[in-house]
Structures are given as C-alpha cells and as structure tokens.
Write a protein that holds these residues in place. Structure first.
Motif, PDB file in Angstrom:
ATOM      1  N   GLU A   1      60.322 -15.975 -79.733  1.00  0.00           N
ATOM      2  CA  GLU A   1      59.855 -14.765 -80.361  1.00  0.00           C
ATOM      3  C   GLU A   1      59.536 -14.732 -81.727  1.00  0.00           C
ATOM      4  OE1 GLU A   1      62.415 -11.507 -79.189  1.00  0.00           O
ATOM      5  OE2 GLU A   1      62.234 -11.948 -77.155  1.00  0.00           O
ATOM      6  N   SER A   2      59.954 -15.833 -82.622  1.00  0.00           N
ATOM      7  CA  SER A   2      59.861 -16.007 -83.918  1.00  0.00           C
ATOM      8  C   SER A   2      58.854 -17.197 -84.106  1.00  0.00           C
ATOM      9  CB  SER A   2      60.881 -16.045 -84.571  1.00  0.00           C
ATOM     10  OG  SER A   2      61.904 -14.848 -84.392  1.00  0.00           O
ATOM     11  N   LEU A   3      57.793 -16.757 -85.093  1.00  0.00           N
ATOM     12  CA  LEU A   3      57.055 -17.995 -85.611  1.00  0.00           C
ATOM     13  C   LEU A   3      57.820 -18.850 -86.803  1.00  0.00           C
ATOM     14  CD1 LEU A   3      53.684 -16.198 -86.160  1.00  0.00           C
ATOM     15  CD2 LEU A   3      54.241 -17.654 -84.266  1.00  0.00           C
TER      16      LEU A   3
ATOM     17  N   PRO B   1      52.238  -9.203 -84.471  1.00  0.00           N
ATOM     18  CA  PRO B   1      52.725 -10.556 -84.747  1.00  0.00           C
ATOM     19  C   PRO B   1      52.513 -11.136 -86.025  1.00  0.00           C
ATOM     20  CG  PRO B   1      51.007 -10.400 -83.076  1.00  0.00           C
ATOM     21  CD  PRO B   1      51.579  -9.096 -83.288  1.00  0.00           C
ATOM     22  N   GLY B   2      53.064 -12.105 -86.632  1.00  0.00           N
ATOM     23  CA  GLY B   2      52.866 -12.627 -88.053  1.00  0.00           C
ATOM     24  C   GLY B   2      53.555 -11.757 -89.071  1.00  0.00           C
ATOM     25  N   THR B   3      53.976 -10.353 -88.588  1.00  0.00           N
ATOM     26  CA  THR B   3      54.794  -9.677 -89.837  1.00  0.00           C
ATOM     27  C   THR B   3      56.460 -10.169 -89.765  1.00  0.00           C
ATOM     28  OG1 THR B   3      55.299  -7.932 -87.951  1.00  0.00           O
ATOM     29  CG2 THR B   3      53.413  -7.593 -89.545  1.00  0.00           C
ATOM     30  N   TRP B   4      56.903  -9.817 -90.914  1.00  0.00           N
ATOM     31  CA  TRP B   4      58.219 -10.052 -90.946  1.00  0.00           C
ATOM     32  C   TRP B   4      59.117  -8.874 -90.683  1.00  0.00           C
ATOM     33  CZ3 TRP B   4      59.864 -15.249 -92.133  1.00  0.00           C
ATOM     34  CH2 TRP B   4      58.729 -16.078 -92.614  1.00  0.00           C
ATOM     35  N   THR B   5      60.384  -9.354 -90.261  1.00  0.00           N
ATOM     36  CA  THR B   5      61.281  -8.224 -89.736  1.00  0.00           C
ATOM     37  C   THR B   5      62.792  -8.794 -90.250  1.00  0.00           C
ATOM     38  OG1 THR B   5      61.747  -6.491 -88.204  1.00  0.00           O
ATOM     39  CG2 THR B   5      61.207  -8.551 -87.378  1.00  0.00           C
ATOM     40  N   LEU B   6      63.725  -7.722 -89.795  1.00  0.00           N
ATOM     41  CA  LEU B   6      65.096  -8.174 -89.665  1.00  0.00           C
ATOM     42  C   LEU B   6      65.291  -8.731 -88.162  1.00  0.00           C
ATOM     43  CD1 LEU B   6      66.869  -5.023 -91.509  1.00  0.00           C
ATOM     44  CD2 LEU B   6      66.770  -7.214 -92.285  1.00  0.00           C
ATOM     45  N   PRO B   7      66.024  -9.720 -87.924  1.00  0.00           N
ATOM     46  CA  PRO B   7      66.432 -10.163 -86.507  1.00  0.00           C
ATOM     47  C   PRO B   7      67.068  -8.855 -85.748  1.00  0.00           C
ATOM     48  CG  PRO B   7      67.765 -11.214 -88.111  1.00  0.00           C
ATOM     49  CD  PRO B   7      66.713 -10.530 -88.798  1.00  0.00           C
TER      50      PRO B   7
ATOM     51  N   TYR C   1      68.419 -13.047 -98.051  1.00  0.00           N
ATOM     52  CA  TYR C   1      68.270 -12.175 -96.797  1.00  0.00           C
ATOM     53  C   TYR C   1      67.466 -13.041 -95.719  1.00  0.00           C
ATOM     54  CZ  TYR C   1      70.385  -9.393-100.283  1.00  0.00           C
ATOM     55  OH  TYR C   1      71.073  -8.740-101.079  1.00  0.00           O
ATOM     56  N   LEU C   2      68.057 -12.867 -94.442  1.00  0.00           N
ATOM     57  CA  LEU C   2      67.153 -13.625 -93.282  1.00  0.00           C
ATOM     58  C   LEU C   2      66.269 -12.738 -92.758  1.00  0.00           C
ATOM     59  CD1 LEU C   2      67.426 -16.039 -91.378  1.00  0.00           C
ATOM     60  CD2 LEU C   2      68.993 -14.697 -90.034  1.00  0.00           C
ATOM     61  N   LEU C   3      64.976 -13.243 -92.766  1.00  0.00           N
ATOM     62  CA  LEU C   3      64.047 -12.319 -91.940  1.00  0.00           C
ATOM     63  C   LEU C   3      63.300 -13.370 -90.931  1.00  0.00           C
ATOM     64  CD1 LEU C   3      62.199 -10.564 -94.909  1.00  0.00           C
ATOM     65  CD2 LEU C   3      63.622  -9.660 -93.347  1.00  0.00           C
ATOM     66  N   SER C   4      62.927 -12.849 -89.948  1.00  0.00           N
ATOM     67  CA  SER C   4      62.084 -13.645 -88.703  1.00  0.00           C
ATOM     68  C   SER C   4      60.654 -13.252 -88.849  1.00  0.00           C
ATOM     69  CB  SER C   4      62.920 -13.583 -87.367  1.00  0.00           C
ATOM     70  OG  SER C   4      62.691 -12.201 -87.110  1.00  0.00           O
ATOM     71  N   GLN C   5      59.903 -14.038 -88.527  1.00  0.00           N
ATOM     72  CA  GLN C   5      58.270 -13.763 -88.621  1.00  0.00           C
ATOM     73  C   GLN C   5      58.015 -13.591 -87.068  1.00  0.00           C
ATOM     74  OE1 GLN C   5      55.468 -16.341 -89.911  1.00  0.00           O
ATOM     75  NE2 GLN C   5      53.998 -15.050 -90.798  1.00  0.00           N
ATOM     76  N   ARG C   6      57.641 -12.569 -86.645  1.00  0.00           N
ATOM     77  CA  ARG C   6      57.402 -12.074 -85.303  1.00  0.00           C
ATOM     78  C   ARG C   6      56.196 -12.895 -84.811  1.00  0.00           C
ATOM     79  NH1 ARG C   6      59.423  -7.308 -83.345  1.00  0.00           N
ATOM     80  NH2 ARG C   6      57.639  -7.332 -81.868  1.00  0.00           N
ATOM     81  N   ALA C   7      56.430 -13.597 -83.484  1.00  0.00           N
ATOM     82  CA  ALA C   7      55.518 -14.259 -82.630  1.00  0.00           C
ATOM     83  C   ALA C   7      54.943 -13.439 -81.388  1.00  0.00           C
ATOM     84  CB  ALA C   7      56.034 -15.520 -81.997  1.00  0.00           C
TER      85      ALA C   7
END
Length: 187
Positions: free
Chosen positions: A133-135, A66-72, A55-61
């Motif tokens: 927007e993603s780290l 910031p630094g948390t993971w979420t669905l795009p 499953y694809l997650l992005s890490q918030r920048a």
C-alpha cells in the motif's frame, strides 16, 4: 456503500426504510424478520511515529491520491483494539514496529462516515521492506516534510500541531471534524 438488496439475517427481499420502534433514525429493516441493517462509521487508526526528531510518513501507492504522503493509518479490523489497529497499520505500511505513547487526535469526517484516531508513538525497530500500500516510507525532519504533498488537510494540521507541541514539550488531546468542508479542532 450501496444498500443491501437482501436481508443478511433471513435472506428476505422485503427491505424497507423507516424508524424502528424505540429508535431515532431511519434505518433499513427487513419486513420479514425485523432485522435492522445498521450502517455505522468506519474507524481509521494510525500513529504519529517519532524517532530522534524525525517523523515517519508513508507515500501512498493506492487510491485515493496515490503518491501523496501521509501518517501511517488504516481501517480497523473486527476483533482489534484501536491501539492494535494503529500499530498493525504502521507495520503493514512502513515495516516499522512502534510503541504507543498516548492518544493524540480524534477526527470525524461525517460525509464519508469515517472516524480517525491518531496516537503518539515511538519507533522501536525498522525493517528494510514495507507493504504494497506504500510506494515509500521515510523519517523526515520537520523542515524536510513534503508539506504541499500531504494526503489530506487534517493530516497536515495534526502533524503541524504535533511538531509545534513537541517543541514546547506540552501535548494536547484533540477532537475535530470537517463537516462543512472546513477543518475544525477543539482542545
């Protein structure tokens, strides 16, 4: 969002709160030209992108969290369909081209006037770069998802439910809200 000080229609400064004729809610209206300044919820569209059991997650920048993971996912732009917005956000935040399979969840957050629309999607291609927007972005196996570092409880619940349903091979369409600080879902 602060209330406007001037009418966007005529530029007048005589804005007043009241219930316009034929309406049911108090609105900000211009006493000069009668224009009603509606404040409507923002729509956030995104995807649960799946690829080979990951499953694809992005890490918030960016704020918040910031630094948390979420669905795009992100705010829908004027002139887009919800599907176009979801796929654009996936691309911008992760460098992934995806294909929407089906709608999956509609989730309201009335206290901040947002509505989330989440689609099921399949990965088509993945670039080596992604937006500012993603780290980071990663494809996670369910056991490797950083569950304690997920951006928002509803995102975690939506993803957990999806993974459970995928294992069963049966998918629902969900609606929910966090109106009282609790996350509720109905099928």
């Amino acid at each position: 969002m602060p209330a406007p000080r001037y009418c966007s229609q005529c530029g007048g400064a005589d804005l007043q709160h009241g219930c316009p004729p034929g309406d049911t809610h108090s609105r900000l209206s211009c006493a000069t030209c009668g224009f009603v300044h509606y404040v409507n919820p923002k729509i956030i569209a995104g995807c649960i992108v799946e690829h080979e059991g990951r499953y694809l997650l992005s890490q918030r920048a960016i704020a918040p969290r910031p630094g948390t993971w979420t669905l795009p996912a992100g705010f829908m732009e004027a002139g887009e369909t919800t599907e176009q917005a979801a796929l654009r956000e996936v691309w911008e935040e992760t460098g992934v081209q995806a294909r929407i399979v089906a709608p999956y969840s509609i989730f309201s957050v009335p206290r901040i006037s947002e509505v989330y629309i989440v689609f099921r999607a399949a990965l088509v291609s993945m670039e080596d770069t992604w937006g500012s927007e993603s780290l980071d972005r990663r494809l996670f196996l369910p056991d490797d998802i950083p569950w304690d570092n997920i951006y928002y409880p509803a995102i975690r619940q939506i993803l957990e439910r999806y993974i459970h349903e995928r294992a069963a091979g049966v998918y629902g369409l969900y609606m929910g809200n966090d109106e009282d600080g609790q996350v509720h879902f109905v099928r």
